[in-house]
Design a protein around this motif. Sequence first.
Motif, mmCIF file in Angstrom:
data_model
loop_
_atom_site.group_PDB
_atom_site.id
_atom_site.type_symbol
_atom_site.label_atom_id
_atom_site.label_comp_id
_atom_site.label_asym_id
_atom_site.label_seq_id
_atom_site.Cartn_x
_atom_site.Cartn_y
_atom_site.Cartn_z
ATOM 1 N N LEU A 13 0.827 -1.205 0.000
ATOM 2 C CA LEU A 13 0.000 0.000 0.000
ATOM 3 C C LEU A 13 0.863 1.258 0.000
ATOM 4 O O LEU A 13 0.542 2.243 -0.687
ATOM 5 N N LEU B 133 0.944 4.066 -2.862
ATOM 6 C CA LEU B 133 0.696 5.465 -2.503
ATOM 7 C C LEU B 133 1.799 6.373 -3.047
ATOM 8 O O LEU B 133 1.518 7.478 -3.540
ATOM 9 N N THR C 245 -10.980 3.850 9.526
ATOM 10 C CA THR C 245 -11.169 2.428 9.237
ATOM 11 C C THR C 245 -12.635 2.102 9.060
ATOM 12 O O THR C 245 -13.020 1.353 8.149
ATOM 13 N N HIS D 193 -8.181 3.658 -5.412
ATOM 14 C CA HIS D 193 -8.518 3.793 -3.996
ATOM 15 C C HIS D 193 -7.502 4.662 -3.269
ATOM 16 O O HIS D 193 -7.872 5.439 -2.376
ATOM 17 N N THR D 194 -6.244 4.550 -3.637
ATOM 18 C CA THR D 194 -5.214 5.333 -2.952
ATOM 19 C C THR D 194 -5.323 6.821 -3.277
ATOM 20 O O THR D 194 -5.104 7.666 -2.412
ATOM 21 N N VAL E 213 -7.001 7.005 0.271
ATOM 22 C CA VAL E 213 -5.840 6.871 1.157
ATOM 23 C C VAL E 213 -5.021 8.167 1.198
ATOM 24 O O VAL E 213 -4.696 8.667 2.289
ATOM 25 N N LYS F 106 -6.326 11.186 3.311
ATOM 26 C CA LYS F 106 -6.291 10.922 4.757
ATOM 27 C C LYS F 106 -4.870 10.980 5.299
ATOM 28 O O LYS F 106 -4.631 11.529 6.387
ATOM 29 N N LEU G 257 -2.182 5.578 7.484
ATOM 30 C CA LEU G 257 -1.857 4.450 6.614
ATOM 31 C C LEU G 257 -2.396 3.146 7.192
ATOM 32 O O LEU G 257 -2.983 2.326 6.465
ATOM 33 N N CYS H 116 -6.268 3.065 6.883
ATOM 34 C CA CYS H 116 -6.700 2.737 5.521
ATOM 35 C C CYS H 116 -6.410 1.271 5.190
ATOM 36 O O CYS H 116 -7.204 0.606 4.510
ATOM 37 N N HIS H 117 -5.275 0.770 5.664
ATOM 38 C CA HIS H 117 -4.927 -0.635 5.410
ATOM 39 C C HIS H 117 -5.977 -1.576 5.981
ATOM 40 O O HIS H 117 -6.474 -2.469 5.281
#
Length: 387
Positions: A147, A151, A243, A265-266, A270, A273, A340, A343-344
């Motif tokens: 991820l 990013l 989350t 999505h990133t 992501v 944020k 991070l 989001c993960h």
Amino acid sequence: MSDAGLLTLPDPADAGPAARPDAEPRLQAGGPREWRVSGDWTLLALRGRYETLRQRIAQAVADDAGALWDLREVGQLDTAGALTLWQGWGQKPPARLLWLPEHVTLFAQFMQPAALPRRKPGLGPGLERAGRRVLAFARHGVDIVTLTGRLLLDALLMLRRPSLIGWREISANVYRTGAQALPITALVGFLVGLTLSYLISRQLKTYGADIFVINILGLAVLRELGPLLAAIIVAGRSGSAMTAQIGVMRVTQELDALSVMGISHTVRLVAPKVVALAISLPLVALWTSALMLLGGMAAAGAQLKLDPAQFLHTLPSVVEPVNLWLGWAKSVLFGSLIALLACHFGLRVKPNTESLGQSVTQSVVTAITLVIVVDAIFAVLFSDVGV
């Protein structure tokens, strides 16, 4: 040829309208026996005869385990009939079995436990559980690194195409993670500073070193406690919200819709944020540190009769500015890590509510733990800086 070993059943006429199940074995010259199952093996036809048929089938299997069982002449077969045959066979299919394709689905539900791999001896339950946790931790590490790489690649893309940067999302996240967190961080920071200064003052007063409360309090708050306390509060408050937000999007299939539309999505979720929390957490940490010093100043004034003006005048001279910059640098890193991780775990949510709750819990616990570990690493690496 004798019929003593044949499986005989009661008269089918006793079953009423439905045909009674019938197992009619026959002997093959010079070979093992063949058991031919015919009739209707349904719940209605087997009524009151389960145990009798189960025992007779078990006896037939015990007499000749290598016999051929032919189910091709069975008229109707449901779960009750299949279970009767399965239990009569000893909960395993015979070595020689002929059946119709539609019978496979009924018997497959009983064969699933037998198809599971047997647990290999030698590993205790504790060691096996520890191994599973290590593998799960490794998978999380690989996913987080993946991820992060995605990013960074998307960050380069956004630098080349600034129109992809979600300025509104960044602004909204700064407001939610920063401005809305000020009241709770102010209250906690003031009370922690008050308590810490009170305890330090009690000890220093014993040795007549009252003035050193400013040195200890200023260094501890600006360098360690302020950024750490702000990061823990933000991880529990804002990290869990991030989350949950992404997890709900997974449950409602909004993430799948973004993928269908070709939206990363990133880029969309992501990056805003991570950037927002990297900006807001240093400001929240500075605010928290200021309130901690205010609480410490109040406690020092009450306990040591230390004048607030003297406290504010002495603080800049005993605490080097590098400690403030070190605290800010840690806050930037803490904010990026919290976002991070949030989001993960949000992207790993499965489309059910139970997984959503578990991911939120894991996100908060992991973020707080990692923040403390990173702070300890910073304390060791920069132990000679600004002290």
